[in-house]
Design an enzyme around this catalytic site. Sequence first.
Site, PDB file in Angstrom:
ATOM      1  CB  SER A 146     -19.314  -1.290  21.934  1.00 40.28           C
ATOM      2  OG  SER A 146     -20.317  -1.190  20.936  1.00 40.28           O
ATOM      3  CE1 TYR A 159     -16.717  -4.987  18.678  1.00 39.29           C
ATOM      4  CE2 TYR A 159     -18.934  -4.323  19.287  1.00 39.29           C
ATOM      5  CZ  TYR A 159     -17.623  -3.996  18.974  1.00 39.29           C
ATOM      6  OH  TYR A 159     -17.227  -2.673  18.975  1.00 39.29           O
TER       7      TYR A 159
HETATM    8  P1  NAD Z   1      -9.903   0.003  14.176  1.00 39.45           P
HETATM    9  O1  NAD Z   1      -9.997  -1.271  13.405  1.00 39.45           O
HETATM   10  O2  NAD Z   1      -9.819   1.309  13.453  1.00 39.45           O
HETATM   11  O3  NAD Z   1      -8.704  -0.032  15.204  1.00 39.45           O
HETATM   12  C1  NAD Z   1      -8.428  -1.173  15.965  1.00 39.45           C
HETATM   13  C2  NAD Z   1      -7.040  -1.057  16.511  1.00 39.45           C
HETATM   14  O4  NAD Z   1      -6.761  -2.251  17.254  1.00 39.45           O
HETATM   15  C3  NAD Z   1      -5.965  -0.961  15.426  1.00 39.45           C
HETATM   16  O5  NAD Z   1      -4.912  -0.132  15.888  1.00 39.45           O
HETATM   17  C4  NAD Z   1      -5.478  -2.408  15.293  1.00 39.45           C
HETATM   18  O6  NAD Z   1      -4.152  -2.514  14.809  1.00 39.45           O
HETATM   19  C5  NAD Z   1      -5.566  -2.822  16.752  1.00 39.45           C
HETATM   20  N1  NAD Z   1      -5.617  -4.266  16.940  1.00 39.45           N
HETATM   21  C6  NAD Z   1      -6.442  -5.177  16.367  1.00 39.45           C
HETATM   22  N2  NAD Z   1      -6.138  -6.409  16.800  1.00 39.45           N
HETATM   23  C7  NAD Z   1      -5.092  -6.269  17.664  1.00 39.45           C
HETATM   24  C8  NAD Z   1      -4.334  -7.168  18.445  1.00 39.45           C
HETATM   25  N3  NAD Z   1      -4.545  -8.492  18.409  1.00 39.45           N
HETATM   26  N4  NAD Z   1      -3.327  -6.676  19.202  1.00 39.45           N
HETATM   27  C9  NAD Z   1      -3.058  -5.349  19.236  1.00 39.45           C
HETATM   28  N5  NAD Z   1      -3.761  -4.444  18.515  1.00 39.45           N
HETATM   29  C10 NAD Z   1      -4.759  -4.906  17.753  1.00 39.45           C
HETATM   30  O7  NAD Z   1     -11.182  -0.052  15.148  1.00 39.45           O
HETATM   31  P2  NAD Z   1     -11.936   1.095  15.977  1.00 39.45           P
HETATM   32  O8  NAD Z   1     -13.283   1.251  15.358  1.00 39.45           O
HETATM   33  O9  NAD Z   1     -11.080   2.277  16.188  1.00 39.45           O
HETATM   34  O10 NAD Z   1     -12.168   0.325  17.343  1.00 39.45           O
HETATM   35  C11 NAD Z   1     -11.486   0.625  18.533  1.00 39.45           C
HETATM   36  C12 NAD Z   1     -12.300   0.108  19.711  1.00 39.45           C
HETATM   37  O11 NAD Z   1     -13.548   0.794  19.765  1.00 39.45           O
HETATM   38  C13 NAD Z   1     -12.628  -1.381  19.615  1.00 39.45           C
HETATM   39  O12 NAD Z   1     -12.558  -1.965  20.887  1.00 39.45           O
HETATM   40  C14 NAD Z   1     -14.051  -1.376  19.110  1.00 39.45           C
HETATM   41  O13 NAD Z   1     -14.741  -2.533  19.485  1.00 39.45           O
HETATM   42  C15 NAD Z   1     -14.587  -0.150  19.803  1.00 39.45           C
HETATM   43  N6  NAD Z   1     -15.777   0.409  19.170  1.00 39.45           N
HETATM   44  C16 NAD Z   1     -15.769   0.839  17.876  1.00 39.45           C
HETATM   45  C17 NAD Z   1     -16.928   1.365  17.337  1.00 39.45           C
HETATM   46  C18 NAD Z   1     -17.010   1.864  15.931  1.00 39.45           C
HETATM   47  O14 NAD Z   1     -18.108   2.197  15.469  1.00 39.45           O
HETATM   48  N7  NAD Z   1     -15.924   1.983  15.203  1.00 39.45           N
HETATM   49  C19 NAD Z   1     -18.085   1.461  18.106  1.00 39.45           C
HETATM   50  C20 NAD Z   1     -18.049   1.020  19.419  1.00 39.45           C
HETATM   51  C21 NAD Z   1     -16.884   0.510  19.951  1.00 39.45           C
END
Ligand code: NAD
Length: 264
Positions: A146, A159
């Site tokens: 991130s 985080y």
């Molecule tokens: P999201 O909540 O849409 O998706 C998260 C996914 O992880 C889902 O499929 C959920 O079922 C799965 N998950 C959660 N806990 C789990 C566990 N214990 N075991 C297995 N699967 C699990 O989130 P997102 O925004 O798509 O985030 C995906 C990645 O990108 C994360 O690592 C997040 O930190 C990172 N990220 C997101 C953003 C943002 O703005 N959305 C920005 C930077 C980084």
Amino acid sequence: MKSTMLSGKTALVTGSTSGIGLGIARALAEEGANIVLNGFGDAQQIEKLYTDMGAEFGVQTAYHNADMSRPEQIEEMMKFATARFGGVDILVNNAGIQHVAPVEEFPVERWDAIIAINLSSAFHTTRLALPAMKQKNWGRVINLASVHGLVASAQKSAYVAAKHGLVGFTKAVALETAQTGVTCNAICPGWVLTPLVQKQVDDRAAREGLSKEAARRALLAEKQPSGEFVTPEELGALAVFFCSPAGAQVRGVAWNMDGGWAAQ
Ligand code: NAD
């Protein structure tokens, strides 16, 4: 014409039932990779998700429900991928959760869960995937860090610690694999409008008495100079680049795609 750049390869994307992971899985499938999905959700919807993805892109797909906070379940998932597809060529460590609170009020259980899911799970999948990648002399490990792997925000101590840790882990693995056909890199997105961020928008709207649209704009204005969300499709294209021949010497980078967030 359909691209076949990744035909014959298998990609495992953790946390790919939603958001960024799903976008990356779709982008890799579009290039011909077989896909192992993972993540939580309604069993019927997940079955439809991977069946439809297989049909849409003409690739084989499978799903494993391992909880990324549980090392023994991660081992089961890696064994499943090997039994089903003969190994994992592209490993995308994407599963992640968020919790927002000041350090002194941060629930200990949420700290432990964030470190386990956002950081330790990548160690477990990577240690189990690397031997076969090294043997084939080809592999890609892509860690979804991130912009919080590069800079901090208040109230996100767990985080930020996990994502900085993941960037460090990425560099260490890149060095250990530097003289092989295996690369390891991190992607550092800014705000992407997924369920993880929608919750923060909803909380802000409720807290500040704003409409959801106004809360979205406020969130972006605070950190992301572009004023626009990054999309899962854009992140998928970056993951495809890491997997392409042109990405062969990209090693140990933490590549931000953040609308200018970290340039400030
Ligand atoms: P999201 O909540 O849409 O998706 C998260 C996914 O992880 C889902 O499929 C959920 O079922 C799965 N998950 C959660 N806990 C789990 C566990 N214990 N075991 C297995 N699967 C699990 O989130 P997102 O925004 O798509 O985030 C995906 C990645 O990108 C994360 O690592 C997040 O930190 C990172 N990220 C997101 C953003 C943002 O703005 N959305 C920005 C930077 C980084």
